[in-house]
Motif scaffolding. Structure first.
Motif, PDB file in Angstrom:
ATOM      1  N   UNK A 320       0.820  -1.219   0.000  1.00  0.00           N
ATOM      2  CA  UNK A 320       0.000   0.000   0.000  1.00  0.00           C
ATOM      3  C   UNK A 320       0.848   1.261   0.000  1.00  0.00           C
ATOM      4  N   UNK A 321       2.060   1.186  -0.487  1.00  0.00           N
ATOM      5  CA  UNK A 321       3.052   2.251  -0.344  1.00  0.00           C
ATOM      6  C   UNK A 321       2.655   3.544  -1.029  1.00  0.00           C
ATOM      7  N   UNK A 322       3.195   4.637  -0.470  1.00  0.00           N
ATOM      8  CA  UNK A 322       3.059   5.943  -1.105  1.00  0.00           C
ATOM      9  C   UNK A 322       4.273   6.278  -1.955  1.00  0.00           C
ATOM     10  N   UNK A 323       5.357   5.519  -1.792  1.00  0.00           N
ATOM     11  CA  UNK A 323       6.580   5.734  -2.566  1.00  0.00           C
ATOM     12  C   UNK A 323       7.351   4.428  -2.637  1.00  0.00           C
ATOM     13  N   UNK A 324       7.831   4.075  -3.811  1.00  0.00           N
ATOM     14  CA  UNK A 324       8.638   2.877  -4.027  1.00  0.00           C
ATOM     15  C   UNK A 324       9.524   3.113  -5.242  1.00  0.00           C
ATOM     16  N   UNK A 325      10.516   2.252  -5.411  1.00  0.00           N
ATOM     17  CA  UNK A 325      11.291   2.208  -6.646  1.00  0.00           C
ATOM     18  C   UNK A 325      10.928   0.917  -7.370  1.00  0.00           C
ATOM     19  N   UNK A 326      11.613  -0.155  -7.012  1.00  0.00           N
ATOM     20  CA  UNK A 326      11.355  -1.467  -7.603  1.00  0.00           C
ATOM     21  C   UNK A 326      11.265  -2.449  -6.434  1.00  0.00           C
ATOM     22  N   UNK A 327      10.096  -2.606  -5.830  1.00  0.00           N
ATOM     23  CA  UNK A 327       9.991  -3.377  -4.585  1.00  0.00           C
ATOM     24  C   UNK A 327      10.226  -4.869  -4.785  1.00  0.00           C
ATOM     25  N   UNK A 328      11.242  -5.387  -4.099  1.00  0.00           N
ATOM     26  CA  UNK A 328      11.565  -6.805  -4.204  1.00  0.00           C
ATOM     27  C   UNK A 328      10.407  -7.694  -3.794  1.00  0.00           C
ATOM     28  N   UNK A 329       9.664  -7.280  -2.753  1.00  0.00           N
ATOM     29  CA  UNK A 329       8.639  -8.168  -2.217  1.00  0.00           C
ATOM     30  C   UNK A 329       7.554  -8.481  -3.234  1.00  0.00           C
ATOM     31  N   UNK A 330       7.272  -7.556  -4.130  1.00  0.00           N
ATOM     32  CA  UNK A 330       6.260  -7.813  -5.153  1.00  0.00           C
ATOM     33  C   UNK A 330       6.743  -8.916  -6.103  1.00  0.00           C
ATOM     34  N   UNK A 331       7.977  -8.780  -6.569  1.00  0.00           N
ATOM     35  CA  UNK A 331       8.525  -9.797  -7.470  1.00  0.00           C
ATOM     36  C   UNK A 331       8.668 -11.144  -6.767  1.00  0.00           C
ATOM     37  N   UNK A 332       9.065 -11.136  -5.504  1.00  0.00           N
ATOM     38  CA  UNK A 332       9.226 -12.391  -4.757  1.00  0.00           C
ATOM     39  C   UNK A 332       7.888 -13.087  -4.565  1.00  0.00           C
ATOM     40  N   UNK A 333       6.843 -12.314  -4.295  1.00  0.00           N
ATOM     41  CA  UNK A 333       5.502 -12.904  -4.193  1.00  0.00           C
ATOM     42  C   UNK A 333       5.081 -13.517  -5.529  1.00  0.00           C
ATOM     43  N   UNK A 334       5.282 -12.772  -6.604  1.00  0.00           N
ATOM     44  CA  UNK A 334       4.877 -13.254  -7.923  1.00  0.00           C
ATOM     45  C   UNK A 334       5.648 -14.509  -8.322  1.00  0.00           C
ATOM     46  N   UNK A 335       6.933 -14.556  -7.990  1.00  0.00           N
ATOM     47  CA  UNK A 335       7.728 -15.744  -8.316  1.00  0.00           C
ATOM     48  C   UNK A 335       7.194 -16.983  -7.603  1.00  0.00           C
ATOM     49  N   UNK A 336       6.586 -16.780  -6.426  1.00  0.00           N
ATOM     50  CA  UNK A 336       5.982 -17.887  -5.686  1.00  0.00           C
ATOM     51  C   UNK A 336       4.561 -18.189  -6.158  1.00  0.00           C
ATOM     52  N   UNK A 337       4.095 -17.451  -7.165  1.00  0.00           N
ATOM     53  CA  UNK A 337       2.747 -17.663  -7.676  1.00  0.00           C
ATOM     54  C   UNK A 337       1.680 -16.996  -6.839  1.00  0.00           C
ATOM     55  N   UNK A 338       2.054 -15.946  -6.103  1.00  0.00           N
ATOM     56  CA  UNK A 338       1.097 -15.238  -5.252  1.00  0.00           C
ATOM     57  C   UNK A 338       0.720 -13.918  -5.911  1.00  0.00           C
ATOM     58  N   UNK A 339      -0.539 -13.746  -6.311  1.00  0.00           N
ATOM     59  CA  UNK A 339      -0.961 -12.503  -6.965  1.00  0.00           C
ATOM     60  C   UNK A 339      -0.821 -11.300  -6.044  1.00  0.00           C
ATOM     61  N   UNK A 340      -0.671 -10.127  -6.645  1.00  0.00           N
ATOM     62  CA  UNK A 340      -0.402  -8.907  -5.885  1.00  0.00           C
ATOM     63  C   UNK A 340      -1.411  -7.810  -6.178  1.00  0.00           C
ATOM     64  N   UNK A 341      -1.696  -7.042  -5.138  1.00  0.00           N
ATOM     65  CA  UNK A 341      -2.399  -5.767  -5.257  1.00  0.00           C
ATOM     66  C   UNK A 341      -1.410  -4.709  -4.799  1.00  0.00           C
ATOM     67  N   UNK A 342      -1.207  -3.683  -5.613  1.00  0.00           N
ATOM     68  CA  UNK A 342      -0.227  -2.665  -5.266  1.00  0.00           C
ATOM     69  C   UNK A 342      -0.672  -1.281  -5.683  1.00  0.00           C
ATOM     70  N   UNK A 343      -0.048  -0.289  -5.096  1.00  0.00           N
ATOM     71  CA  UNK A 343      -0.326   1.091  -5.468  1.00  0.00           C
ATOM     72  C   UNK A 343       0.499   1.481  -6.690  1.00  0.00           C
ATOM     73  N   UNK A 344       0.022   2.460  -7.397  1.00  0.00           N
ATOM     74  CA  UNK A 344       0.662   2.886  -8.644  1.00  0.00           C
ATOM     75  C   UNK A 344       1.786   3.874  -8.341  1.00  0.00           C
ATOM     76  N   UNK A 345       2.841   3.362  -7.738  1.00  0.00           N
ATOM     77  CA  UNK A 345       4.028   4.167  -7.436  1.00  0.00           C
ATOM     78  C   UNK A 345       5.259   3.384  -7.891  1.00  0.00           C
ATOM     79  N   UNK A 346       6.313   4.111  -8.226  1.00  0.00           N
ATOM     80  CA  UNK A 346       7.521   3.446  -8.699  1.00  0.00           C
ATOM     81  C   UNK A 346       7.233   2.583  -9.899  1.00  0.00           C
TER      82      UNK A 346
END
Length: 419
Positions: A320-346
Motif C-alpha cells: 500500500x506504499x506511497x513511494x517505491x522504486x522497484x519493490x523486491x517483495x512484489x517480485x518475490x511474491x509473484x515468483x511464488x505464484x502469489x498474486x499482488x495488489x499494489x499502489x501505482x508508485x515506482x
C-alpha cells in the motif's frame, strides 16, 4: 602469495598484517594479493552504505553470489548487518569500516582509501547515496576509474530523510555528471525522479532486479505448515504485507482498507504483517491498529528470513506504499505464484503487469475494492490457478537472477574497457 589485512577497529583503519578481522565480526578474512579471484577476471569493488535488511543490500548479495564471471569484494561503510554473514558464507571477501550511522569518520575514510590503493579494482560499483558520494569521490581521487553509482530508491522523502542524507543527495546530484561513468538503477521511475531532482540525465543504465526462481517457487506443503502454525483455517482469506515500518510503506492506507473490508461479514480474512517494526512493541503501529479497529484482524510477525515461505502462505500480497522504486517483495511474491495488489508508485505497475491489480496511492476505498475482487476470484479454481501461473511466468521471463547478473557483467566489462 596472499595479502591479509587487519582492521583493529575504527581507530586504526586497515593495515598490512597477518590477519584481518572486520570491526563488527569475529571471523578472519583472507584475500589473495593479485587478483582477488582467478587470474584474468575483472575485479569489482562494491562499496555500500551498510548491509542491513533492505532492497539494495539484498540485490548486492544476490548479484555477488550469482555473478561468478568476475571477482567481487564488498566494503560496508558501517557494519555487518544481515548480509555480512551471508556474504562470508558465500566466500565473498568483505570489509566493514564501522563508521557511525549517517556520519563519516576521518579514520574510516582513510581505511577506505587504503583499500582502494591496495587492491586497485578494475571497476568500483557503489550502492546508495552515502556510498555513491564517499566511494565515488575517494576512488576518483585515488586515480581509480570507472566508478559506477547505484540508485535503488525513487528519491528522498523530506519528511523522513535526515538532514545529512538530504545534503549527501544534493551533493551527489551536483557531481553526478562528473564522478560516475554510469548510474545504475533498478527502476525507470527512480531514474526519472532523480533526473527531475537535478541529477545528470545522460549516464543512466536501467538493470531491473533479478530473483532466484529455485528459492522463490510455489510450495504447497510450506503454505499448509505456516498456516497451521498461524492457526489460520482454509476458509480464511490471507492478505500478506511484507514491509518495514516506514512512512513510505503507508500502513495507515492498508489499515484503512482493512477497516472497510471488516465491515463485510461474508469475507473472513486475516492480514499478516512481516518486517522490521511489525511487532506489538511498536507503539505507533499499535495506535494505528486501534484507531482503525483492525487489531483482531492482524497477525504481527516482525522480521523474517523466510520470505519465500511467507509468500506461499499468503493468498495475495498487498503493498500500500506511497513511494517505491522497484519493490523486491512484489517480485518475490509473484515468483511464488502469489498474486499482488499494489499502489501505482515506482515500477509496481510495470512489474505486476496484467497479473494483479493496481490502485492509486493513498486511496483505501480502491485498495479495499481490489482486495475484494481477489477474494472473490479465488473461489474460481481455474481462474485463480491461471492468475498464479501468470505471476510466476512474468518473473521468469523478465526478472530472473541470471538476467540481472548477465546485465551487470556486460556493463562492468564494457566499463573496464573504456578506462
Amino acid at each position: 602469495m596472499k595479502l591479509i589485512l587487519r582492521t583493529s577497529g575504527v581507530g586504526r583503519g586497515i593495515s598490512v598484517s597477518k590477519r584481518w578481522p572486520t570491526p563488527t565480526c569475529s571471523r578472519w578474512v583472507s584475500i589473495p594479493r593479485t587478483p582477488w579471484g582467478r587470474s584474468g577476471r575483472i575485479k569489482i569493488l562494491h562499496v555500500i552504505t551498510g548491509l542491513e535488511n533492505g532492497g539494495a543490500e539484498a540485490a548486492l548479495y544476490r548479484l555477488c553470489t550469482a555473478e561468478r564471471s568476475h571477482s567481487h569484494f564488498v566494503v560496508s561503510l558501517s557494519g555487518d548487518g544481515k548480509y555480512g554473514p551471508l556474504l562470508r558464507a558465500a566466500k565473498i571477501p568483505l570489509a566493514c569500516l564501522a563508521m557511525p550511522k549517517g556520519r563519516l569518520s576521518l579514520k574510516g575514510l582513510a581505511s577506505l582509501r587504503r583499500v582502494f590503493s591496495t587492491y586497485r579494482p578494475d571497476v568500483v560499483q557503489c550502492w546508495m547515496y552515502h556510498a555513491n558520494l564517499v566511494g565515488g569521490v575517494l576512488a576518483r581521487l585515488g586515480g581509480i576509474s570507472p566508478v559506477l553509482w547505484g540508485m535503488h530508491n525513487c528519491g528522498l522523502d523530506p519528511r523522513a530523510a535526515s538532514f545529512t542524507t538530504r545534503t549527501v543527495d544534493r551533493i551527489c546530484a551536483l557531481i553526478s555528471g562528473i564522478i560516475p561513468a554510469r548510474i545504475v538503477s533498478c527502476s525507470q521511475n527512480a531514474s526519472q525522479r532523480h533526473i527531475h531532482a537535478g541529477y545528470s540525465s545522460s549516464n543512466w543504465t536501467i538493470i531491473p532486479n533479478g530473483y532466484d526462481l529455485a528459492v522463490f517457487e510455489p510450495d504447497d506443503r510450506g503454505r499448509a505448515r505456516l498456516r497451521r502454525d498461524w492457526s489460520i483455517g482454509d476458509g480464511q482469506f490471507v492478505i500478506g504485507n511484507v514491509a518495514r515500518w516506514h512512512p513510505d510503506k503507508d500502513h495507515q492506507n492498508l489499515f484503512a482498507a482493512l477497516s472497510r473490508l471488516s465491515m463485510h461479514k461474508s469475507l473472513p480474512f486475516k492480514c499478516v504483517l512481516a518486517g522490521p517494526g511489525m511487532t506489538a512493541e511498536n507503539t505507533a503501529l499499535a495506535v494505528l491498529l486501534e484507531r482503525y479497529d483492525v487489531r483482531h484482524k492482524v497477525k504481527l510477525l516482525g522480521p523474517s528470513d523466510d520470505i519465500a515461505g511467507l509468500m506461499n502462505a499468503f493468498d495475495i500480497h498487498v503493498l500500500a506504499s506511497s513511494s517505491e522504486a522497484f519493490p523486491n517483495v512484489v517480485a518475490e511474491a509473484m515468483a511464488c505464484g502469489t498474486p499482488c495488489v499494489g499502489t501505482d508508485v515506482g515500477d509496481i505497475a510495470m512489474l505486476v503487469g496484467n497479473t494483479g491489480l493496481i490502485v492509486p496511492p493513498r486511496n483505501p476505498d480502491a485498495l479495499s475494492r481490489s482486495i475484494e475482487i481477489m477474494a472473490s476470484e479465488i473461489q474460481d479454481t481455474r481462474s485463480w490457478a491461471s492468475r498464479r501461473q501468470a505471476c510466476r511466468d512474468r518473473i521468469a521471463a523478465d526478472f530472473s537472477l541470471e538476467r540481472m547478473a548477465h546485465s551487470y557483467g556486460l556493463l562492468w566489462e564494457k566499463s573496464s574497457l573504456s578506462r
